[in-house]
Design a protein around this motif. Sequence first.
Motif, PDB file in Angstrom:
ATOM      1  N   ILE A 164       0.837  -1.197   0.000  1.00 40.50           N
ATOM      2  CA  ILE A 164       0.000   0.000   0.000  1.00 40.50           C
ATOM      3  C   ILE A 164       0.878   1.255   0.000  1.00 40.50           C
ATOM      4  O   ILE A 164       1.861   1.330   0.734  1.00 40.50           O
ATOM      5  CB  ILE A 164      -0.906   0.020   1.256  1.00 40.50           C
ATOM      6  N   ALA A 165       0.486   2.224  -0.799  1.00 37.64           N
ATOM      7  CA  ALA A 165       1.140   3.532  -0.806  1.00 37.64           C
ATOM      8  C   ALA A 165       0.080   4.594  -1.083  1.00 37.64           C
ATOM      9  O   ALA A 165      -1.064   4.269  -1.393  1.00 37.64           O
ATOM     10  CB  ALA A 165       2.240   3.576  -1.861  1.00 37.64           C
ATOM     11  N   LYS A 166       0.464   5.839  -0.988  1.00 32.09           N
ATOM     12  CA  LYS A 166      -0.511   6.917  -1.147  1.00 32.09           C
ATOM     13  C   LYS A 166      -1.084   6.993  -2.563  1.00 32.09           C
ATOM     14  O   LYS A 166      -2.292   6.877  -2.735  1.00 32.09           O
ATOM     15  CB  LYS A 166       0.118   8.244  -0.738  1.00 32.09           C
ATOM     16  N   PRO A 167      -0.258   7.154  -3.604  1.00 28.48           N
ATOM     17  CA  PRO A 167      -0.848   7.313  -4.943  1.00 28.48           C
ATOM     18  C   PRO A 167      -1.113   5.989  -5.652  1.00 28.48           C
ATOM     19  O   PRO A 167      -2.087   5.857  -6.384  1.00 28.48           O
ATOM     20  CB  PRO A 167       0.186   8.130  -5.704  1.00 28.48           C
ATOM     21  N   ASN A 168      -0.245   4.993  -5.442  1.00 31.19           N
ATOM     22  CA  ASN A 168      -0.346   3.712  -6.163  1.00 31.19           C
ATOM     23  C   ASN A 168      -0.083   2.552  -5.215  1.00 31.19           C
ATOM     24  O   ASN A 168       0.659   2.690  -4.247  1.00 31.19           O
ATOM     25  CB  ASN A 168       0.694   3.647  -7.287  1.00 31.19           C
ATOM     26  N   HIS A 169      -0.677   1.423  -5.536  1.00 27.12           N
ATOM     27  CA  HIS A 169      -0.413   0.180  -4.813  1.00 27.12           C
ATOM     28  C   HIS A 169       0.216  -0.800  -5.792  1.00 27.12           C
ATOM     29  O   HIS A 169       0.060  -0.675  -7.001  1.00 27.12           O
ATOM     30  CB  HIS A 169      -1.711  -0.436  -4.280  1.00 27.12           C
ATOM     31  N   PHE A 170       0.907  -1.805  -5.243  1.00 23.01           N
ATOM     32  CA  PHE A 170       1.415  -2.916  -6.039  1.00 23.01           C
ATOM     33  C   PHE A 170       0.822  -4.193  -5.460  1.00 23.01           C
ATOM     34  O   PHE A 170       0.639  -4.303  -4.247  1.00 23.01           O
ATOM     35  CB  PHE A 170       2.943  -3.000  -5.970  1.00 23.01           C
ATOM     36  N   ALA A 171       0.537  -5.159  -6.320  1.00 16.04           N
ATOM     37  CA  ALA A 171      -0.011  -6.439  -5.863  1.00 16.04           C
ATOM     38  C   ALA A 171       0.648  -7.578  -6.632  1.00 16.04           C
ATOM     39  O   ALA A 171       1.074  -7.406  -7.776  1.00 16.04           O
ATOM     40  CB  ALA A 171      -1.522  -6.477  -6.059  1.00 16.04           C
ATOM     41  N   ALA A 172       0.717  -8.734  -5.991  1.00 18.85           N
ATOM     42  CA  ALA A 172       1.190  -9.967  -6.618  1.00 18.85           C
ATOM     43  C   ALA A 172       0.490 -11.119  -5.901  1.00 18.85           C
ATOM     44  O   ALA A 172      -0.007 -10.959  -4.782  1.00 18.85           O
ATOM     45  CB  ALA A 172       2.701 -10.108  -6.504  1.00 18.85           C
ATOM     46  N   ALA A 173       0.453 -12.273  -6.552  1.00 15.57           N
ATOM     47  CA  ALA A 173      -0.224 -13.426  -5.953  1.00 15.57           C
ATOM     48  C   ALA A 173       0.660 -14.658  -6.055  1.00 15.57           C
ATOM     49  O   ALA A 173       1.357 -14.857  -7.057  1.00 15.57           O
ATOM     50  CB  ALA A 173      -1.557 -13.676  -6.644  1.00 15.57           C
ATOM     51  N   ILE A 174       0.597 -15.472  -4.998  1.00 16.83           N
ATOM     52  CA  ILE A 174       1.307 -16.748  -4.989  1.00 16.83           C
ATOM     53  C   ILE A 174       0.339 -17.845  -4.565  1.00 16.83           C
ATOM     54  O   ILE A 174      -0.670 -17.582  -3.905  1.00 16.83           O
ATOM     55  CB  ILE A 174       2.529 -16.724  -4.036  1.00 16.83           C
ATOM     56  N   SER A 175       0.663 -19.068  -4.950  1.00 15.34           N
ATOM     57  CA  SER A 175      -0.144 -20.220  -4.530  1.00 15.34           C
ATOM     58  C   SER A 175       0.304 -20.648  -3.147  1.00 15.34           C
ATOM     59  O   SER A 175       1.332 -20.188  -2.644  1.00 15.34           O
ATOM     60  CB  SER A 175       0.036 -21.369  -5.515  1.00 15.34           C
ATOM     61  N   GLN A 176      -0.442 -21.574  -2.554  1.00 11.70           N
ATOM     62  CA  GLN A 176      -0.066 -22.039  -1.225  1.00 11.70           C
ATOM     63  C   GLN A 176       1.250 -22.798  -1.248  1.00 11.70           C
ATOM     64  O   GLN A 176       1.886 -22.961  -0.218  1.00 11.70           O
ATOM     65  CB  GLN A 176      -1.173 -22.872  -0.597  1.00 11.70           C
ATOM     66  N   GLY A 177       1.699 -23.217  -2.422  1.00  7.90           N
ATOM     67  CA  GLY A 177       3.005 -23.851  -2.561  1.00  7.90           C
ATOM     68  C   GLY A 177       4.126 -22.862  -2.819  1.00  7.90           C
ATOM     69  O   GLY A 177       5.276 -23.236  -2.959  1.00  7.90           O
ATOM     70  N   GLY A 178       3.798 -21.574  -2.916  1.00  6.20           N
ATOM     71  CA  GLY A 178       4.794 -20.547  -3.130  1.00  6.20           C
ATOM     72  C   GLY A 178       5.037 -20.203  -4.592  1.00  6.20           C
ATOM     73  O   GLY A 178       5.885 -19.375  -4.905  1.00  6.20           O
ATOM     74  N   GLU A 179       4.281 -20.829  -5.488  1.00  6.74           N
ATOM     75  CA  GLU A 179       4.428 -20.550  -6.922  1.00  6.74           C
ATOM     76  C   GLU A 179       3.821 -19.187  -7.246  1.00  6.74           C
ATOM     77  O   GLU A 179       2.757 -18.831  -6.751  1.00  6.74           O
ATOM     78  CB  GLU A 179       3.702 -21.636  -7.717  1.00  6.74           C
ATOM     79  N   ILE A 180       4.501 -18.431  -8.082  1.00  5.83           N
ATOM     80  CA  ILE A 180       4.006 -17.110  -8.477  1.00  5.83           C
ATOM     81  C   ILE A 180       2.825 -17.289  -9.432  1.00  5.83           C
ATOM     82  O   ILE A 180       2.958 -17.914 -10.481  1.00  5.83           O
ATOM     83  CB  ILE A 180       5.114 -16.278  -9.146  1.00  5.83           C
TER      84      ILE A 180
END
Length: 143
Positions: free
Chosen positions: A9-25
């Motif tokens: 989280i940031a003021k002007p923009n956010h960044f997001a990413a997702a991983i599986s429960q096994g740690g795979e991107i």
Amino acid sequence: MKIYVGIDIAKPNHFAAAISQGGEIILEPFKFTNDADGFQLQVSKLESFDKNSIIIGPPSTAHYGDNLVRYLVAEFYQVCVLNPIKTCQMRKNNIRKTKTDKVDTYVIAKTLMMQDDLRFIGFYDLDMMDLILRPWGVFVRKP
């Protein structure tokens, strides 16, 4: 299969990413704005996954993430606001000592994945946040 979405989280923009429960991107880090258009972009990136398998974890960052959390809860996503101390500890344990928004998304997602007990934000919590922000609005007594 659970999917953990880390949001920096940031003021002007956010960044997001997702991983599986096994740690795979699952989703590479992406940037989105801190407004309705940005929130819609994030949700569009998650639409191909089963909503019930997604756990979204922004760290608590004052008020900068409040609108995003409200939006995601209203869209019926499972949202768990993380203690930033936990994400900081995870970052310190990281072999690479880099600190960027993109790297932080993975650290946040991994922190979320490693939690023993998750407490999801609901509509009741949002109502309580409103009362905290405006404590005098409802309870003011007239003389």
